[in-house]
Scaffold this motif. Structure first.
Motif, short mmCIF file in Angstrom:
data_model
loop_
_atom_site.label_atom_id
_atom_site.label_comp_id
_atom_site.label_asym_id
_atom_site.label_seq_id
_atom_site.Cartn_x
_atom_site.Cartn_y
_atom_site.Cartn_z
N ILE A 333 43.95 50.46 0.80
CA ILE A 333 43.46 49.42 -0.09
C ILE A 333 42.21 49.93 -0.80
O ILE A 333 41.31 50.50 -0.17
N VAL A 334 42.12 49.73 -2.12
CA VAL A 334 40.91 50.05 -2.87
C VAL A 334 40.29 48.73 -3.32
O VAL A 334 40.98 47.86 -3.87
N THR A 335 38.98 48.58 -3.07
CA THR A 335 38.33 47.29 -3.29
C THR A 335 36.81 47.48 -3.38
O THR A 335 36.27 48.38 -2.73
N PRO A 336 36.10 46.68 -4.18
CA PRO A 336 34.65 46.82 -4.25
C PRO A 336 33.97 46.50 -2.93
O PRO A 336 34.34 45.53 -2.25
N PHE A 337 32.96 47.30 -2.58
CA PHE A 337 32.11 46.99 -1.43
C PHE A 337 30.78 46.41 -1.87
O PHE A 337 30.26 45.50 -1.24
N LEU A 338 30.19 46.97 -2.95
CA LEU A 338 28.94 46.43 -3.48
C LEU A 338 28.88 46.68 -4.97
O LEU A 338 29.61 47.50 -5.52
N ARG A 339 27.97 45.94 -5.63
CA ARG A 339 27.76 46.10 -7.07
C ARG A 339 26.27 45.95 -7.36
O ARG A 339 25.60 45.11 -6.76
N ILE A 340 25.75 46.81 -8.26
CA ILE A 340 24.35 46.73 -8.68
C ILE A 340 24.31 46.07 -10.06
O ILE A 340 24.97 46.55 -10.99
N LEU A 341 23.53 45.02 -10.20
CA LEU A 341 23.38 44.34 -11.49
C LEU A 341 22.11 44.81 -12.19
O LEU A 341 21.10 45.12 -11.54
N GLY A 342 22.17 44.88 -13.52
CA GLY A 342 21.00 45.22 -14.31
C GLY A 342 20.72 46.69 -14.46
O GLY A 342 19.69 47.07 -15.02
N HIS A 343 21.64 47.54 -13.98
CA HIS A 343 21.48 49.00 -14.09
C HIS A 343 22.64 49.56 -14.92
O HIS A 343 23.29 50.53 -14.52
N ASP A 344 22.87 48.97 -16.05
CA ASP A 344 24.10 49.20 -16.81
C ASP A 344 24.25 50.62 -17.35
O ASP A 344 25.37 51.07 -17.61
N GLU A 345 23.14 51.34 -17.55
CA GLU A 345 23.21 52.69 -18.11
C GLU A 345 22.92 53.75 -17.06
O GLU A 345 22.52 54.87 -17.38
N SER A 346 23.16 53.42 -15.81
CA SER A 346 22.85 54.33 -14.71
C SER A 346 24.15 54.80 -14.05
O SER A 346 25.25 54.60 -14.57
N GLU A 347 24.01 55.46 -12.91
CA GLU A 347 25.13 55.84 -12.07
C GLU A 347 24.69 55.76 -10.63
O GLU A 347 23.50 55.89 -10.32
N ILE A 348 25.64 55.52 -9.74
CA ILE A 348 25.34 55.46 -8.31
C ILE A 348 25.55 56.85 -7.72
O ILE A 348 26.56 57.50 -7.96
N THR A 349 24.58 57.29 -6.92
CA THR A 349 24.59 58.64 -6.37
C THR A 349 24.20 58.62 -4.90
O THR A 349 23.61 57.66 -4.40
N GLY A 350 24.54 59.70 -4.21
CA GLY A 350 24.01 59.98 -2.88
C GLY A 350 24.37 59.04 -1.75
O GLY A 350 23.57 58.87 -0.83
N PRO A 351 25.59 58.43 -1.73
CA PRO A 351 25.91 57.55 -0.60
C PRO A 351 25.98 58.34 0.71
O PRO A 351 26.60 59.40 0.77
N ALA A 352 25.34 57.80 1.75
CA ALA A 352 25.34 58.48 3.06
C ALA A 352 24.99 57.47 4.13
O ALA A 352 24.13 56.60 3.92
N PHE A 353 25.63 57.59 5.28
CA PHE A 353 25.38 56.69 6.40
C PHE A 353 24.36 57.27 7.37
O PHE A 353 24.33 58.49 7.60
N SER A 354 23.54 56.38 7.94
CA SER A 354 22.66 56.79 9.03
C SER A 354 23.53 57.26 10.20
O SER A 354 24.71 56.91 10.31
N PRO A 355 22.96 58.07 11.10
CA PRO A 355 23.78 58.65 12.17
C PRO A 355 24.51 57.61 13.02
O PRO A 355 25.61 57.88 13.52
#
Length: 388
Positions: A333-355
């Motif tokens: 299944i592909v589905t949104p987990f989160l969305r950032i509002l107000g950052h329309d000209e940006s990109e999301i980078t560097g996702p990583a989980f704590s240990p």
């Protein structure tokens, strides 16, 4: 084929749990085709919080750093254009490292957290490099920071900042994007951010020592069985690495790369694909592509950095589009987990989980301003009941 039927096939294939989601079972899970839209295991997104994040119920966020501002409680100024990142255990706490995708001064910074999640320090671990884009963590707890230009290098860095960073030219000079270590086959996979780029693997002479070894490129005719061929001149060349081997597969702008449960997943921005390389079977398949969605509207576009949680679910960051991190679950299944509002000209980078898997870190590279120099970058932390 109905979505319920697809879900049944995938659920059957992974009935043994995330640990079984590898090799032949992975191919069974995706026998019904690439991931399709469906409900999130975390439920729908709620209204935006005070930080502009839409999250599922039960999740909270905080901003842990802002570009060109001091990290709270420290004297360290956070870098512009935060990009690829990873987390590392450190005593009773952990460290989040982040690249800086700017020319000449690029490098890497780190934030250390104690057991409660409080920031205790922030510092640089690499200086004087250029366009440090993504990278990858090694099993021996170093961070591979990758330069994204034609003669770019992989730099091996110490997240604690105690050892000097070292260039690894044996891993090739090309427009590096991301890296992913495969401890079972003792190789490191590498993506290349070119419109006709390749997918590589590096076989170190000694596992744990990246100073020497063999760079190889993926060869094949598309999905299905593939093989590897040695790149003759990975470091000093007149012909770029991607042009040195006849039959090398071409990918439209390699981006994120992550190895989990026997599969190396990587993304290509030119065609919005998430690829899956079954390392044991040496087979390539497509885990997700918008043009292959047959059930509803494709939620994920602008594919970029990718990571996975302990359950084996992928978290794929968007470069642009509507600024989401999307899940691709182990049941397809592909589905949104989160969305950032107000950052329309940006990109999301560097996702990583704590240990411990309880916190997800990521950045908005250009923030609310969208300024290409990344001087308005934000680095976030999301805490909540992630699946294990």
């Amino acid at each position: 084929m109905s979505l319920d039927r697809r879900m049944f096939l995938r659920a059957t294939a992974v009935a043994g749990g995330a640990a079984a989601f590898s090799g032949a079972l992975w191919h069974q899970a995706f026998a019904a085709g690439p991931a399709q839209p469906g409900p999130s295991p975390y439920g729908p997104l709620q209204a935006a919080d005070a930080n502009g994040l839409q999250l599922p119920e039960g999740f909270t966020s905080r901003i842990v750093a802002r570009s060109l501002q001091r990290v709270e409680g420290t004297r360290h100024t956070w870098h512009p254009a935060p990009d690829g990142g990873a987390c590392f255990p450190d005593g009773d706490g952990w460290i989040y490292v982040s690249n800086s995708e700017v020319p000449l001064v690029g490098g890497v910074s780190a934030i250390r957290f104690d057991a409660s999640g409080k920031i205790t320090s922030a510092y640089r671990t690499l200086n004087g490099t250029t366009l440090n884009c993504a990278g990858g963590a090694t099993p021996w707890n170093t961070w591979l920071s990758c330069e994204e230009h034609d003669l770019g290098l992989v730099w091996e860095t110490d997240p604690r900042g105690q050892q000097k960073a070292v260039a690894r030219p044996a891993m090739g000079r090309f427009k590096h994007e991301a890296a992913a270590a495969d401890p079972e086959r003792k190789v490191v996979y590498l993506t290349e951010d070119q419109s006709d780029g390749c997918f590589y693997r590096f076989r170190p002479r000694t596992w744990g020592d990246l100073s020497s070894g063999t760079l190889e490129v993926l060869v094949g005719n598309g999905t299905g069985p593939v093989e590897w061929a040695k790149v003759p001149s990975p470091n000093i060349w007149l012909t770029p690495t991607r042009e040195q081997v006849a039959g090398a597969m071409r990918f439209r702008g390699g981006e994120g790369c992550h190895y989990t449960h026997g599969v190396c997943y990587f993304t290509t921005k030119g065609d919005n694909r998430v690829w899956a390389y079954d390392a044991a079977a040496e087979q390539l398949d497509i885990a997700y592509a918008p043009d292959l969605v047959t059930e509803g509207e494709a939620p994920l576009r602008g594919v970029d950095n990718v990571t996975a949680d302990a359950a084996g679910d992928l978290f794929v960051a968007e470069d642009g589009d509507n600024m989401e991190i999307n899940l691709i679950t182990t049941d397809g299944i592909v589905t949104p987990f989160l969305r950032i509002l107000g950052h329309d000209e940006s990109e999301i980078t560097g996702p990583a989980f704590s240990p411990d898997g309880s916190r997800l870190y990521f950045s908005s590279q250009r923030g609310k301003s969208g300024f290409i120099a990344g001087t308005d970058g934000y680095t976030f932390e999301v805490t909540g009941p992630f699946r294990h």
